[in-house]
Design an enzyme around this catalytic site. Sequence first.
Site, PDB file in Angstrom:
ATOM      1  CB  SER A 137      -0.855  -0.033   1.266  1.00  0.00           C
ATOM      2  OG  SER A 137      -1.461   1.209   1.479  1.00  0.00           O
ATOM      3  CE1 TYR A 161      -3.432  -2.693   5.464  1.00  0.00           C
ATOM      4  CE2 TYR A 161      -3.145  -0.364   4.945  1.00  0.00           C
ATOM      5  CZ  TYR A 161      -3.399  -1.657   4.540  1.00  0.00           C
ATOM      6  OH  TYR A 161      -3.612  -1.925   3.212  1.00  0.00           O
ATOM      7  CE  LYS A 165      -1.300  -4.784   3.341  1.00  0.00           C
ATOM      8  NZ  LYS A 165      -1.592  -6.042   2.674  1.00  0.00           N
TER       9      LYS A 165
HETATM   10  P1  NAD Z   1     -10.890  -6.992   1.308  1.00  0.00           P
HETATM   11  O1  NAD Z   1     -11.071  -6.943   2.776  1.00  0.00           O
HETATM   12  O2  NAD Z   1     -12.063  -6.746   0.447  1.00  0.00           O
HETATM   13  O3  NAD Z   1     -10.217  -8.367   0.876  1.00  0.00           O
HETATM   14  C1  NAD Z   1      -9.331  -9.068   1.715  1.00  0.00           C
HETATM   15  C2  NAD Z   1      -9.754 -10.523   1.732  1.00  0.00           C
HETATM   16  O4  NAD Z   1      -8.841 -11.263   2.553  1.00  0.00           O
HETATM   17  C3  NAD Z   1     -11.147 -10.733   2.320  1.00  0.00           C
HETATM   18  O5  NAD Z   1     -11.894 -11.543   1.432  1.00  0.00           O
HETATM   19  C4  NAD Z   1     -10.908 -11.432   3.653  1.00  0.00           C
HETATM   20  O6  NAD Z   1     -11.955 -12.326   3.982  1.00  0.00           O
HETATM   21  C5  NAD Z   1      -9.596 -12.153   3.388  1.00  0.00           C
HETATM   22  N1  NAD Z   1      -8.774 -12.397   4.582  1.00  0.00           N
HETATM   23  C6  NAD Z   1      -8.394 -11.497   5.523  1.00  0.00           C
HETATM   24  N2  NAD Z   1      -7.602 -12.088   6.433  1.00  0.00           N
HETATM   25  C7  NAD Z   1      -7.455 -13.380   6.044  1.00  0.00           C
HETATM   26  C8  NAD Z   1      -6.730 -14.492   6.563  1.00  0.00           C
HETATM   27  N3  NAD Z   1      -6.001 -14.393   7.675  1.00  0.00           N
HETATM   28  N4  NAD Z   1      -6.804 -15.678   5.911  1.00  0.00           N
HETATM   29  C9  NAD Z   1      -7.548 -15.802   4.794  1.00  0.00           C
HETATM   30  N5  NAD Z   1      -8.247 -14.780   4.253  1.00  0.00           N
HETATM   31  C10 NAD Z   1      -8.207 -13.593   4.880  1.00  0.00           C
HETATM   32  O7  NAD Z   1      -9.724  -5.941   0.958  1.00  0.00           O
HETATM   33  P2  NAD Z   1      -9.226  -5.407  -0.429  1.00  0.00           P
HETATM   34  O8  NAD Z   1      -9.598  -3.967  -0.527  1.00  0.00           O
HETATM   35  O9  NAD Z   1      -9.614  -6.323  -1.526  1.00  0.00           O
HETATM   36  O10 NAD Z   1      -7.658  -5.444  -0.194  1.00  0.00           O
HETATM   37  C11 NAD Z   1      -6.872  -6.553  -0.603  1.00  0.00           C
HETATM   38  C12 NAD Z   1      -5.427  -6.305  -0.182  1.00  0.00           C
HETATM   39  O11 NAD Z   1      -4.975  -5.070  -0.729  1.00  0.00           O
HETATM   40  C13 NAD Z   1      -5.247  -6.181   1.335  1.00  0.00           C
HETATM   41  O12 NAD Z   1      -4.058  -6.848   1.702  1.00  0.00           O
HETATM   42  C14 NAD Z   1      -5.121  -4.691   1.567  1.00  0.00           C
HETATM   43  O13 NAD Z   1      -4.332  -4.401   2.695  1.00  0.00           O
HETATM   44  C15 NAD Z   1      -4.429  -4.240   0.286  1.00  0.00           C
HETATM   45  N6  NAD Z   1      -4.715  -2.824  -0.047  1.00  0.00           N
HETATM   46  C16 NAD Z   1      -5.999  -2.412  -0.209  1.00  0.00           C
HETATM   47  C17 NAD Z   1      -6.277  -1.078  -0.508  1.00  0.00           C
HETATM   48  C18 NAD Z   1      -7.690  -0.576  -0.694  1.00  0.00           C
HETATM   49  O14 NAD Z   1      -7.902   0.634  -0.692  1.00  0.00           O
HETATM   50  N7  NAD Z   1      -8.674  -1.439  -0.870  1.00  0.00           N
HETATM   51  C19 NAD Z   1      -5.210  -0.155  -0.642  1.00  0.00           C
HETATM   52  C20 NAD Z   1      -3.907  -0.616  -0.481  1.00  0.00           C
HETATM   53  C21 NAD Z   1      -3.666  -1.964  -0.187  1.00  0.00           C
HETATM   54  C1  UD1 Z   2      -6.610   5.374   3.636  1.00  0.00           C
HETATM   55  C2  UD1 Z   2      -5.675   4.767   4.628  1.00  0.00           C
HETATM   56  C3  UD1 Z   2      -4.518   4.090   3.905  1.00  0.00           C
HETATM   57  C4  UD1 Z   2      -5.025   3.096   2.875  1.00  0.00           C
HETATM   58  C5  UD1 Z   2      -5.964   3.824   1.924  1.00  0.00           C
HETATM   59  C6  UD1 Z   2      -6.563   2.926   0.897  1.00  0.00           C
HETATM   60  C7  UD1 Z   2      -5.864   6.257   6.590  1.00  0.00           C
HETATM   61  C8  UD1 Z   2      -5.152   7.244   7.445  1.00  0.00           C
HETATM   62  N1  UD1 Z   2      -5.187   5.801   5.509  1.00  0.00           N
HETATM   63  O1  UD1 Z   2      -5.925   6.376   2.964  1.00  0.00           O
HETATM   64  O2  UD1 Z   2      -3.711   3.432   4.833  1.00  0.00           O
HETATM   65  O3  UD1 Z   2      -3.939   2.542   2.147  1.00  0.00           O
HETATM   66  O4  UD1 Z   2      -7.026   4.411   2.685  1.00  0.00           O
HETATM   67  O5  UD1 Z   2      -7.359   1.955   1.520  1.00  0.00           O
HETATM   68  O6  UD1 Z   2      -6.975   5.861   6.853  1.00  0.00           O
HETATM   69  N2  UD1 Z   2     -12.236  11.574   3.640  1.00  0.00           N
HETATM   70  C9  UD1 Z   2     -13.243  12.440   4.016  1.00  0.00           C
HETATM   71  N3  UD1 Z   2     -14.305  11.930   4.702  1.00  0.00           N
HETATM   72  C10 UD1 Z   2     -14.412  10.609   5.043  1.00  0.00           C
HETATM   73  C11 UD1 Z   2     -13.379   9.733   4.626  1.00  0.00           C
HETATM   74  C12 UD1 Z   2     -12.303  10.260   3.942  1.00  0.00           C
HETATM   75  O7  UD1 Z   2     -13.193  13.638   3.747  1.00  0.00           O
HETATM   76  O8  UD1 Z   2     -15.402  10.230   5.692  1.00  0.00           O
HETATM   77  C13 UD1 Z   2     -11.097  12.128   2.892  1.00  0.00           C
HETATM   78  C14 UD1 Z   2      -9.792  11.910   3.621  1.00  0.00           C
HETATM   79  O9  UD1 Z   2      -9.508  12.994   4.442  1.00  0.00           O
HETATM   80  C15 UD1 Z   2      -8.835  11.794   2.435  1.00  0.00           C
HETATM   81  C16 UD1 Z   2      -9.661  11.231   1.279  1.00  0.00           C
HETATM   82  O10 UD1 Z   2     -11.013  11.419   1.666  1.00  0.00           O
HETATM   83  O11 UD1 Z   2      -8.413  13.057   2.075  1.00  0.00           O
HETATM   84  C17 UD1 Z   2      -9.397   9.770   1.034  1.00  0.00           C
HETATM   85  O12 UD1 Z   2      -9.559   9.076   2.264  1.00  0.00           O
HETATM   86  P1  UD1 Z   2      -9.497   7.468   2.345  1.00  0.00           P
HETATM   87  O13 UD1 Z   2     -10.459   6.899   1.372  1.00  0.00           O
HETATM   88  O14 UD1 Z   2      -9.646   7.101   3.773  1.00  0.00           O
HETATM   89  O15 UD1 Z   2      -8.050   7.121   1.795  1.00  0.00           O
HETATM   90  P2  UD1 Z   2      -6.596   7.585   2.278  1.00  0.00           P
HETATM   91  O16 UD1 Z   2      -6.680   8.679   3.252  1.00  0.00           O
HETATM   92  O17 UD1 Z   2      -5.792   7.835   1.069  1.00  0.00           O
END
Ligand code: NAD
Ligand code: UD1
Length: 350
Positions: A137, A161, A165
């Site tokens: 991330s 978190y 990572k």
């Molecule tokens: P998500 O929660 O929708 O998907 C994660 C999946 O992993 C879920 O289906 C959950 O049931 C499964 N899971 C969690 N812990 C587990 C375990 N111990 N064993 C087996 N399964 C398990 O999340 P996502 O948004 O699809 O994210 C996927 C990956 O990408 C995550 O590792 C997350 O940290 C990373 N990531 C997500 C974002 C985002 O904004 N969505 C941003 C940066 C990184």
């Molecule tokens: C968050 C996580 C980051 C993660 C990323 C994607 C935090 C501090 N960081 O980042 O670790 O990798 O999501 O999953 O949570 N906002 C509002 N109102 C809300 C929610 C968000 O104004 O109710 C604004 C925030 O201030 C930010 C933007 O929307 O400026 C995006 O927020 P968010 O979706 O939480 O993503 P990140 O802050 O980039």
Amino acid sequence: MKRILVTGGTGFIGSHTCNALLKNGHEVYILDSLSNSSKKSLDHLKLIFSKKKIDISNKLFFFKGDLRDKEFIDSVFEKVKIKGNSIDGVIHFAGLKAVEESVNYPLKYWENNVIGSFNLFKSMIENNCKTIVFSSSATVYGNTKDELLKESADINPINTYGSTKFTVENLLRNIYEAKSHEWNIAILRYFNPIGAHDSGLIGENPLEKPNNIFPLIINAAYEQKNLKVFGNNWPTDDGTCIRDYIHIMDLADGHLKALNHLMTNNSQLINLNIGTGQGHSVLNLINTFEIVNNVKVPFIFSDRRKGDVCKLVADNLRAKKILNWYPNRSIEEMCRDGWRWKLMNPKGYS
Ligand code: NAD
Ligand code: UD1
């Protein structure tokens, strides 16, 4: 055709990536605990293909279990082996991702994200599987003043978190260095994935109350209840924070490209930012959502969120160059597709 183990494959990013893998003829073996997802996502995935008269029943396999249980991971590799096959590569999504929860429950996050990954890598070594794409991330960079974040920027996670990572990134680095001519590793640092598949059949389905801006915008529009915008006095044109929003389908495509790259090149470890390189403010995202979908998104301004960063935008040149990957879906498409998913599935998969 390759056999790919996808941990977390029923989740948001996992389900869209499985779609991309299946579309490209790969066999997909999902391992998921369903702790933050629903098995119904698999039915929806199958529907996408059956609508195109493509049968994926012998290409998509699901194993319910937890990465914290190493014997369970071993059993999945074993089941594939019994059929005379082997896993060619792994895409590792499974993990917990709620920043605030991670700060309050650090052991839960270290156990899930780090011990879970440790077990997976151990099982991979024992099964001679050495190709992996890992979900990291942009959060590993912490606070930054850079206009565009390069992979070489300082790493300084500011929450639990992010620390988990970065620890898994380091673990992969150590594994690679110990056997440098054997492993193929891509660490993908995502920016802000939003949107949904354009069929409206799969999308983001958080089981808990969402914290990220996009599902909150969708809910505010759907329920006509105020969204809180965190701060209107940031040093940006409209006073709200800027992020690099990327369409979930472009992100899924990035995984496919990363996997293909690892499988057709010599052993390597690469870190890649996966974002569009374009920043959008919170107000800009809200306005676009309203215009594209012809719906009002009610909001009020509130205080800045603790730990927020003003601007986070990717320098994505390395991913473009190495993977030949180009995110090409617009912010309008992200808003349109996310809203369609909500209208077609007001309660998600349930
Ligand atoms: P998500 O929660 O929708 O998907 C994660 C999946 O992993 C879920 O289906 C959950 O049931 C499964 N899971 C969690 N812990 C587990 C375990 N111990 N064993 C087996 N399964 C398990 O999340 P996502 O948004 O699809 O994210 C996927 C990956 O990408 C995550 O590792 C997350 O940290 C990373 N990531 C997500 C974002 C985002 O904004 N969505 C941003 C940066 C990184
Ligand atoms: C968050 C996580 C980051 C993660 C990323 C994607 C935090 C501090 N960081 O980042 O670790 O990798 O999501 O999953 O949570 N906002 C509002 N109102 C809300 C929610 C968000 O104004 O109710 C604004 C925030 O201030 C930010 C933007 O929307 O400026 C995006 O927020 P968010 O979706 O939480 O993503 P990140 O802050 O980039």
